[in-house]
Design an enzyme around this catalytic site. Structure first.
Site, PDB file in Angstrom:
ATOM      1  N   GLY A  13       6.774  -4.031   4.375  1.00  0.00           N
ATOM      2  CA  GLY A  13       6.970  -3.672   5.780  1.00  0.00           C
ATOM      3  C   GLY A  13       7.434  -2.256   5.988  1.00  0.00           C
ATOM      4  O   GLY A  13       6.675  -1.313   5.781  1.00  0.00           O
ATOM      5  N   GLY A  28       0.831  -1.188   0.000  1.00  0.00           N
ATOM      6  CA  GLY A  28       0.000   0.000   0.000  1.00  0.00           C
ATOM      7  C   GLY A  28       0.872   1.247   0.000  1.00  0.00           C
ATOM      8  O   GLY A  28       2.092   1.172   0.047  1.00  0.00           O
ATOM      9  N   GLY A  29       0.230   2.408  -0.038  1.00  0.00           N
ATOM     10  CA  GLY A  29       0.986   3.653  -0.043  1.00  0.00           C
ATOM     11  C   GLY A  29       1.350   4.083  -1.449  1.00  0.00           C
ATOM     12  O   GLY A  29       0.951   3.468  -2.442  1.00  0.00           O
ATOM     13  N   CYS A  37       5.619   9.284  -0.566  1.00  0.00           N
ATOM     14  CA  CYS A  37       4.369   8.716  -0.036  1.00  0.00           C
ATOM     15  C   CYS A  37       3.163   9.609  -0.309  1.00  0.00           C
ATOM     16  O   CYS A  37       2.137   9.507   0.367  1.00  0.00           O
ATOM     17  CB  CYS A  37       4.500   8.428   1.458  1.00  0.00           C
ATOM     18  SG  CYS A  37       5.815   7.255   1.861  1.00  0.00           S
ATOM     19  N   PHE A  81      11.401   5.886  -1.954  1.00  0.00           N
ATOM     20  CA  PHE A  81      12.741   5.509  -2.410  1.00  0.00           C
ATOM     21  C   PHE A  81      13.360   4.514  -1.445  1.00  0.00           C
ATOM     22  O   PHE A  81      13.203   4.623  -0.223  1.00  0.00           O
ATOM     23  CB  PHE A  81      13.638   6.749  -2.498  1.00  0.00           C
ATOM     24  CG  PHE A  81      15.084   6.418  -2.725  1.00  0.00           C
ATOM     25  CD1 PHE A  81      15.534   6.062  -3.984  1.00  0.00           C
ATOM     26  CD2 PHE A  81      15.999   6.443  -1.675  1.00  0.00           C
ATOM     27  CE1 PHE A  81      16.867   5.718  -4.195  1.00  0.00           C
ATOM     28  CE2 PHE A  81      17.329   6.110  -1.875  1.00  0.00           C
ATOM     29  CZ  PHE A  81      17.764   5.752  -3.140  1.00  0.00           C
ATOM     30  N   ALA A 131      10.814   0.865   6.037  1.00  0.00           N
ATOM     31  CA  ALA A 131      12.108   1.362   5.565  1.00  0.00           C
ATOM     32  C   ALA A 131      12.592   2.402   6.566  1.00  0.00           C
ATOM     33  O   ALA A 131      11.934   3.427   6.773  1.00  0.00           O
ATOM     34  CB  ALA A 131      11.968   1.974   4.178  1.00  0.00           C
TER      35      ALA A 131
END
Length: 219
Positions: free
Chosen positions: A164, A84-85, A182, A89, A166
């Site tokens: 997950g 999602g999102g 985002c 980078f 970053a």
């Protein structure tokens, strides 16, 4: 002793790995879970975290079809992701952590799962003296209302998690200048280094994995 199996691609000999290679391994673990749920295999899979530091890449969320760079074209690949999102980078100096677990086994809702990821990141930041780490109305972990140090983007299939978080340790932040990270206009990206904390990825990785184990494996 950790309850969750940890597989790390972050090594001194080969510090960088392709985003696609990490994704392929992740998909194998997810498929093992799905096969187990479909009674195709008898051996239950182990909850797993894959950590990595990948070659420069921009990833698009599953609802995006293209990327609009805000200026020029950076030297990095562009890859479509299932998470999602929106666009973000990944690259050197950043820890990618992909937990692959069955939320149903731990009685977690997707929202609670994301909250626990955030709590684990905050605990990790504070272990290195970044006391300002906190959550806001926007997903992820922030050090101010406008400066994000960790992004979260997940995918669920039959309650099995993939993708997950970053966490920026010593990331070259110029890569974020080419995008609206985002999809959040007016927000910035920061890192441990940007916050005056100079440490290596392996040290942060160890603390992060221990915290993820603590927050995710407790019912």
């Amino acid at each position: 002793m950790n309850k969750i199996q940890h597989i790390s691609f972050i090594t001194k000999k080969n510090p960088l790995v392709s985003y696609e290679r990490v994704g392929a391994l992740q998909n194998r673990f997810v498929q093992h879970y799905l096969n187990y749920k479909a009674n195709k295999v008898e051996q239950p899979p182990k909850p797993t975290i894959i950590t990595s530091q990948v070659c420069p890449v921009y990833t698009l969320g599953r609802r995006e079809s293209s990327i609009n760079f805000t200026k020029g074209f950076p030297k990095a690949k562009v890859v479509k992701a299932l998470r999602g999102g929106q666009t973000t980078f990944h690259g050197p100096g950043q820890i990618l952590a992909y937990p692959i677990i069955d939320l149903k086994s731990f009685g977690l809702s997707p929202r609670e799962y994301v909250s626990r990821l955030e709590q684990a990141i905050i605990a990790t930041c504070k272990s290195f003296g970044i006391e300002k780490a906190h959550t806001t109305k926007n997903t992820g972990v922030w050090v101010t209302e406008n400066d994000k140090i960790a992004a979260i983007g997940i995918h669920l299939r039959r309650n099995i998690t993939s993708h997950g978080l970053a966490l920026n340790v010593s990331t070259d932040l110029k890569y974020f200048n080419y995008i609206v990270g985002c999809g959040l206009y007016g927000k910035n990206t920061t890192s441990f280094k940007d916050q005056g904390v100079f440490t290596d990825l392996k040290s942060v990785e160890k603390v992060l994995v221990n915290n993820l184990d603590s927050f995710l494996m407790s019912k």
